[in-house]
Design a protein around this motif. Structure first.
Motif, PDB file in Angstrom:
ATOM      1  N   ALA A   1     -28.633 -22.816  17.323  1.00 30.19           N
ATOM      2  CA  ALA A   1     -29.214 -24.157  17.381  1.00 30.19           C
ATOM      3  C   ALA A   1     -28.662 -24.941  18.570  1.00 30.19           C
ATOM      4  O   ALA A   1     -29.388 -25.716  19.210  1.00 30.19           O
ATOM      5  CB  ALA A   1     -28.932 -24.903  16.076  1.00 30.19           C
ATOM      6  N   ILE A   2     -27.388 -24.752  18.883  1.00 30.19           N
ATOM      7  CA  ILE A   2     -26.779 -25.443  20.017  1.00 30.19           C
ATOM      8  C   ILE A   2     -27.349 -24.905  21.333  1.00 30.19           C
ATOM      9  O   ILE A   2     -27.611 -25.668  22.273  1.00 30.19           O
ATOM     10  CB  ILE A   2     -25.245 -25.316  19.960  1.00 30.19           C
TER      11      ILE A   2
ATOM     12  N   GLY B   1     -21.714  -9.667  21.693  1.00 30.93           N
ATOM     13  CA  GLY B   1     -22.620 -10.145  20.666  1.00 30.93           C
ATOM     14  C   GLY B   1     -23.835 -10.865  21.228  1.00 30.93           C
ATOM     15  O   GLY B   1     -23.861 -11.312  22.374  1.00 30.93           O
ATOM     16  N   LEU B   2     -24.829 -11.024  20.366  1.00 31.15           N
ATOM     17  CA  LEU B   2     -26.123 -11.565  20.759  1.00 31.15           C
ATOM     18  C   LEU B   2     -26.178 -13.087  20.776  1.00 31.15           C
ATOM     19  O   LEU B   2     -27.049 -13.656  21.439  1.00 31.15           O
ATOM     20  CB  LEU B   2     -27.195 -11.079  19.769  1.00 31.15           C
ATOM     21  N   HIS B   3     -25.312 -13.752  20.042  1.00 34.59           N
ATOM     22  CA  HIS B   3     -25.564 -15.146  19.689  1.00 34.59           C
ATOM     23  C   HIS B   3     -24.645 -16.134  20.407  1.00 34.59           C
ATOM     24  O   HIS B   3     -23.508 -15.817  20.754  1.00 34.59           O
ATOM     25  CB  HIS B   3     -25.439 -15.315  18.182  1.00 34.59           C
ATOM     26  N   GLY B   4     -25.193 -17.341  20.618  1.00 32.05           N
ATOM     27  CA  GLY B   4     -24.418 -18.419  21.209  1.00 32.05           C
ATOM     28  C   GLY B   4     -24.365 -18.401  22.722  1.00 32.05           C
ATOM     29  O   GLY B   4     -23.495 -19.049  23.305  1.00 32.05           O
ATOM     30  N   LYS B   5     -25.296 -17.692  23.363  1.00 35.96           N
ATOM     31  CA  LYS B   5     -25.248 -17.559  24.823  1.00 35.96           C
ATOM     32  C   LYS B   5     -26.641 -17.722  25.412  1.00 35.96           C
ATOM     33  O   LYS B   5     -27.640 -17.458  24.747  1.00 35.96           O
ATOM     34  CB  LYS B   5     -24.691 -16.187  25.211  1.00 35.96           C
TER      35      LYS B   5
ATOM     36  N   PHE C   1     -33.496 -19.543  19.651  1.00 37.14           N
ATOM     37  CA  PHE C   1     -32.220 -18.863  19.444  1.00 37.14           C
ATOM     38  C   PHE C   1     -31.705 -19.018  18.010  1.00 37.14           C
ATOM     39  O   PHE C   1     -31.064 -18.105  17.482  1.00 37.14           O
ATOM     40  CB  PHE C   1     -31.180 -19.392  20.439  1.00 37.14           C
ATOM     41  N   GLU C   2     -31.965 -20.140  17.389  1.00 37.76           N
ATOM     42  CA  GLU C   2     -31.554 -20.290  15.989  1.00 37.76           C
ATOM     43  C   GLU C   2     -32.302 -19.299  15.105  1.00 37.76           C
ATOM     44  O   GLU C   2     -31.705 -18.655  14.234  1.00 37.76           O
ATOM     45  CB  GLU C   2     -31.798 -21.718  15.505  1.00 37.76           C
TER      46      GLU C   2
ATOM     47  N   GLY D   1     -31.128 -11.363  13.500  1.00 40.46           N
ATOM     48  CA  GLY D   1     -30.849 -10.477  14.614  1.00 40.46           C
ATOM     49  C   GLY D   1     -32.106  -9.758  15.084  1.00 40.46           C
ATOM     50  O   GLY D   1     -33.195 -10.327  15.058  1.00 40.46           O
ATOM     51  N   LEU D   2     -31.965  -8.513  15.466  1.00 36.94           N
ATOM     52  CA  LEU D   2     -33.059  -7.771  16.092  1.00 36.94           C
ATOM     53  C   LEU D   2     -34.005  -7.090  15.118  1.00 36.94           C
ATOM     54  O   LEU D   2     -35.016  -6.545  15.533  1.00 36.94           O
ATOM     55  CB  LEU D   2     -32.481  -6.733  17.058  1.00 36.94           C
TER      56      LEU D   2
END
Length: 260
Positions: free
Chosen positions: A20-21, A190-194, A251-252, A258-259
């Motif tokens: 979300a960010i 990892g996939l998240h937060g980027k 992205f959220e 995930g995938l």
């Protein structure tokens, strides 16, 4: 053998907040550079955010409350390192070093993903699921075990009995459930937060999608600053990843399952 967790698992709550960010950053800039780490549990949420985008704590707090409920927040926002930012100054270039693997999903992995999605539609509470051959283990919080036994005869339901689940029981951290997100494709980051310039996001997505299309394993390596990966411009890989993220709603939403 595969494990899947649902989007109310504490680790996925952390992933969703990080996603979300990142969504907020993309609303502020067309191509932001951002990296987010989230730790949540027992009434507190800590978020450290490195970004080029102008973000506001009020918006971040609103996203946290929407996803995790009423928790105290500790938010740190700092500029991204100038050297990392300058790496992208003259065009889209690989934003990280890494090795990456894409693997075609197995029938077992697809089956468990279906089980997890179906259970969560009826029981939107913290849950974890394992399938190993014919052995199906379902751990679902705040749920009538008899209903699940009827729906999944032979499955092991809550082996230790009923439980509460959620971030009041356990802590969650960003990118701690990579097996659940990527199945056999797990290798590096990892996939998240980027943001999409990061190879952990775009190259992982690209390799996974290529493996599903070709039915063959995909193995890739890249260095920070690379203009090409897998023989194509890195900008094309980012574009493919952006199209995928957009297709699922951001992205959220990506962080929820995930995938697969």
């Amino acid at each position: 053998m595969i494990e899947k967790v649902n989007l109310s698992h504490p680790d996925k709550v952390a992933d969703r907040i990080a996603g979300a960010i990142v969504d907020l950053a993309y609303r502020a800039e067309e191509n932001p550079k951002i990296a987010v780490e989230v730790l949540i549990g027992h009434g507190r949420c800590h978020a450290i955010i490195e970004t080029t985008a102008q973000l506001y704590k009020a918006d971040i707090c609103y996203a946290i409350a929407r996803i995790a409920g009423d928790v105290e927040t500790d938010i740190v926002i700092v500029p991204q390192d100038t050297h990392l930012s300058e790496n992208q100054a003259d065009g889209v270039r690989c934003g990280d070093n890494g090795i990456f693997k894409g693997m075609p999903l197995t029938a077992e992995q697809k089956e468990l993903s279906g089980v997890a999605h179906n259970i969560y539609e009826k029981h939107p509470t913290d849950g974890k699921y394992i399938l190993d051959g014919i052995r199906l283990i379902i751990c679902q919080s705040n749920t009538d075990a008899e209903e699940l036994k009827n729906a999944y005869p032979g499955a092991e339901i809550n082996p230790l009995g009923g439980w509460t689940g959620g971030t009041d029981v356990d802590t969650g951290a960003t990118n701690r459930k990579l097996g659940s997100d990527m199945a056999d494709s797990v290798t590096g980051g990892g996939l998240h937060g980027k943001d999409l310039s990061k190879a952990d996001v775009s190259v992982n997505i690209y390799a996974f999608l290529k493996a599903q299309k070709t039915g063959q394993p995909v193995q890739l390596v890249c260095a920070i600053g690379d203009r090409e990966v897998d023989g194509i411009p890195y900008a094309d890989i980012v574009a493919q990843a952006r199209e995928y993220i957009d297709s699922i709603g951001g992205f959220e939403k990506f962080a929820e399952w995930g995938l697969f």
